[in-house]
Design an enzyme around this catalytic site. Sequence first.
Site, PDB file in Angstrom:
ATOM      1  CD  GLU A 149      -8.559   1.273   7.957  1.00 14.14           C
ATOM      2  OE1 GLU A 149      -8.578   0.354   8.809  1.00 14.14           O
ATOM      3  OE2 GLU A 149      -7.933   2.331   8.132  1.00 14.14           O
ATOM      4  CG  HIS A 164      -5.624  -1.772   8.828  1.00 12.04           C
ATOM      5  ND1 HIS A 164      -5.727  -0.685   9.671  1.00 12.04           N
ATOM      6  CD2 HIS A 164      -4.321  -1.831   8.479  1.00 12.04           C
ATOM      7  CE1 HIS A 164      -4.543  -0.122   9.818  1.00 12.04           C
ATOM      8  NE2 HIS A 164      -3.660  -0.799   9.116  1.00 12.04           N
ATOM      9  CG  ASP A 218      -0.252  -0.387   2.516  1.00 10.56           C
ATOM     10  OD1 ASP A 218       0.992  -0.329   2.567  1.00 10.56           O
ATOM     11  OD2 ASP A 218      -0.946  -0.744   3.478  1.00 10.56           O
ATOM     12  CG  ASP A 231      -8.511  -0.834  12.101  1.00 11.29           C
ATOM     13  OD1 ASP A 231      -7.562  -1.527  11.662  1.00 11.29           O
ATOM     14  OD2 ASP A 231      -8.957   0.157  11.487  1.00 11.29           O
TER      15      ASP A 231
END
Length: 237
Positions: free
Chosen positions: A139, A134, A67, A132
């Site tokens: 996400e 990801h 990413d 979280d």
Amino acid sequence: MQVLVYKDAETIARAAAAIFAGEITRKDGVVIGLATGSTPVPTYRELIRLNREGVIDFSKVISYNLDEYVGLQHDHPCSYRRFMNEQLFDHINIDKANTHVPDGIACNAAEYEQEIKDIGGVDLQLLGIGSDGHIGFNEPADEFVYPTNIVKLTDQTIDDNARFFNNRDEVPKTAISMGIGTIMSAKRIILIATGKNKARAIAAAINGPVAPAMPASILQMHQNVQFLLDEDAASEL
Ligand code: GLP
């Protein structure tokens, strides 16, 4: 899925680097998938050491990163291209032309996806995990998004990553990321996680339902995945 618990980050780094060494030695032109964040840094240090000692030759290795932030120039101090150059590529004998990081300016998601397909996919993918849950920058969401795509970062991720920027407002709100399908098409995956702040996500990813609200849970469906954890990250399993 295999879950391996190690005593600390350095031991994880040695184990992860040994897996890379095996794959790189086994196949000329191996395609490796790489990750950013603090967690892989000790692994990259170990890869640099093994390259210097002549154990790993990166001259024919091809890499694709997961990413990149949207809007950051390649040489921005917080861009993932710059991170990869500084943490790994500048210190090993990889041909920079063989290293690929999604372009956060051109944002050519479809092209990146096609390039990975054309080269025959990723042989070994390294992953970290967000607090979280990801992976890459995929996400928590209502649905899994499969190809490389542009994602909106959650407040949690912006908070977590603000430490790399001068202040929270400077953190880009969007990123370009390999999708869940891109990641799942890798032949082999290793996910590394350290620290208590990853424990909840790790427990949900491994023991919870497979659901887009916990992106890493999709890895339960992969046939060749290993989780390399320290005791803190494994503490809620
Ligand atoms: C970023 C990256 C992820 C990485 C995560 C965790 O959000 N896009 O690929 O796994 O950070 O980072 P850290 O290892 O610093 O906790």
